[in-house]
Design a protein around this motif. Structure first.
Motif, short mmCIF file in Angstrom:
data_model
loop_
_atom_site.label_atom_id
_atom_site.label_comp_id
_atom_site.label_asym_id
_atom_site.label_seq_id
_atom_site.Cartn_x
_atom_site.Cartn_y
_atom_site.Cartn_z
N PRO A 209 0.79 -1.24 0.00
CA PRO A 209 0.00 0.00 0.00
C PRO A 209 0.82 1.29 0.00
CG PRO A 209 -0.89 -1.56 1.57
CD PRO A 209 0.38 -2.17 1.06
N ASP A 210 1.91 1.32 0.75
CA ASP A 210 2.72 2.54 0.79
C ASP A 210 3.38 2.83 -0.55
OD1 ASP A 210 4.24 0.26 1.10
OD2 ASP A 210 5.47 1.03 2.72
N LEU A 211 3.89 1.80 -1.21
CA LEU A 211 4.50 1.99 -2.53
C LEU A 211 3.44 2.29 -3.58
CD1 LEU A 211 7.25 -0.78 -2.60
CD2 LEU A 211 7.50 1.66 -2.13
N LYS A 212 2.27 1.68 -3.46
CA LYS A 212 1.17 1.95 -4.40
C LYS A 212 0.78 3.42 -4.36
CE LYS A 212 -3.67 0.94 -5.38
NZ LYS A 212 -3.96 2.35 -5.63
N ALA A 213 0.61 3.96 -3.16
CA ALA A 213 0.21 5.36 -3.03
C ALA A 213 1.26 6.29 -3.63
CB ALA A 213 -0.04 5.69 -1.56
N LEU A 214 2.52 6.07 -3.32
CA LEU A 214 3.59 6.89 -3.85
C LEU A 214 3.68 6.74 -5.38
CD1 LEU A 214 5.93 8.81 -3.13
CD2 LEU A 214 7.37 6.79 -2.87
N GLN B 229 0.67 8.41 -7.36
CA GLN B 229 0.79 9.86 -7.46
C GLN B 229 1.86 10.25 -8.48
OE1 GLN B 229 -1.30 12.14 -5.94
NE2 GLN B 229 -0.32 13.37 -7.51
N TYR B 230 2.98 9.52 -8.49
CA TYR B 230 4.05 9.81 -9.45
C TYR B 230 3.57 9.58 -10.89
CZ TYR B 230 8.62 9.95 -11.62
OH TYR B 230 9.67 10.27 -12.42
N VAL B 231 2.88 8.47 -11.10
CA VAL B 231 2.37 8.16 -12.45
C VAL B 231 1.41 9.25 -12.92
CG1 VAL B 231 0.90 6.56 -13.75
CG2 VAL B 231 2.70 5.68 -12.28
N LYS B 232 0.48 9.63 -12.07
CA LYS B 232 -0.49 10.66 -12.44
C LYS B 232 0.20 11.96 -12.79
CE LYS B 232 -4.10 8.53 -9.70
NZ LYS B 232 -4.91 8.57 -8.48
N ASP B 233 1.18 12.35 -11.99
CA ASP B 233 1.91 13.59 -12.26
C ASP B 233 2.69 13.51 -13.57
OD1 ASP B 233 0.98 14.64 -9.87
OD2 ASP B 233 2.86 14.30 -8.78
N GLU B 234 3.37 12.39 -13.80
CA GLU B 234 4.18 12.24 -15.01
C GLU B 234 3.31 12.23 -16.27
OE1 GLU B 234 7.82 11.87 -15.75
OE2 GLU B 234 7.36 13.19 -14.08
N PHE B 235 2.22 11.51 -16.25
CA PHE B 235 1.36 11.46 -17.44
C PHE B 235 0.75 12.83 -17.71
CE2 PHE B 235 2.10 7.04 -17.34
CZ PHE B 235 1.66 6.49 -18.53
N ARG B 236 0.37 13.54 -16.66
CA ARG B 236 -0.18 14.89 -16.81
C ARG B 236 0.90 15.82 -17.37
NH1 ARG B 236 -1.63 15.63 -11.62
NH2 ARG B 236 -3.33 14.17 -11.91
N ARG B 237 2.12 15.70 -16.87
CA ARG B 237 3.22 16.57 -17.27
C ARG B 237 3.61 16.36 -18.74
NH1 ARG B 237 7.03 15.23 -13.27
NH2 ARG B 237 5.90 16.59 -11.89
N HIS B 238 3.34 15.20 -19.27
CA HIS B 238 3.78 14.88 -20.64
C HIS B 238 2.66 14.94 -21.67
CE1 HIS B 238 7.30 13.51 -18.45
NE2 HIS B 238 7.94 13.61 -19.59
#
Length: 125
Positions: A25-30, A33-42
């Motif tokens: 769960p801790d790695l999933k949450a991190l 969020q990273y995936v969402k930010d990266e896809f949005r950024r690109h």
């Protein structure tokens, strides 16, 4: 992203988030969020950048799937996810990307972080 990549991007985005369900769960949450930010950024990158972006995330998804299967088969060992990033790969990164990696490392190693990365559990299938 160029219009031709839109359906491929959406499918990959969904696939990565589904694969993250296999993480502790801790790695999933991190990771989510990273995936969402990266896809949005690109969203608005050039076609050559879009192609490389897709290739890298497809490779990530393949490694994550492989590691999830290996962890499931090795039920006596602690679940293990991730790979080492060779120094020579860092030479391909832009300064902005190095900064993003630094921020991710700092977030993942904060003593009082939102996500507690502890000994991982076996994924449930």
């Amino acid at each position: 992203m160029p219009a031709g990549h839109v359906s491929r991007v959406r499918a990959l985005y969904r696939r990565v988030l589904l694969l993250h369900r296999l993480l502790p769960p801790d790695l999933k949450a991190l990771g989510d969020q990273y995936v969402k930010d990266e896809f949005r950024r690109h969203k608005t990158v050039r076609p050559d950048e879009a192609q490389r972006f897709l290739q890298e995330w497809e490779a990530y998804a393949a490694v994550l799937w492989q590691q999830a299967n290996e962890n499931r088969q090795n039920s006596t060992e602690k679940a293990c996810f991730g790979t080492a990033l060779p120094v020579e790969r860092l030479n391909d990164f832009r300064d902005e990307q190095i900064g993003q990696l630094q921020e991710l490392m700092q977030e993942a190693t904060k003593p009082n972080r939102q996500f507690s990365i502890t000994e991982s559990r076996k994924p449930k299938f």
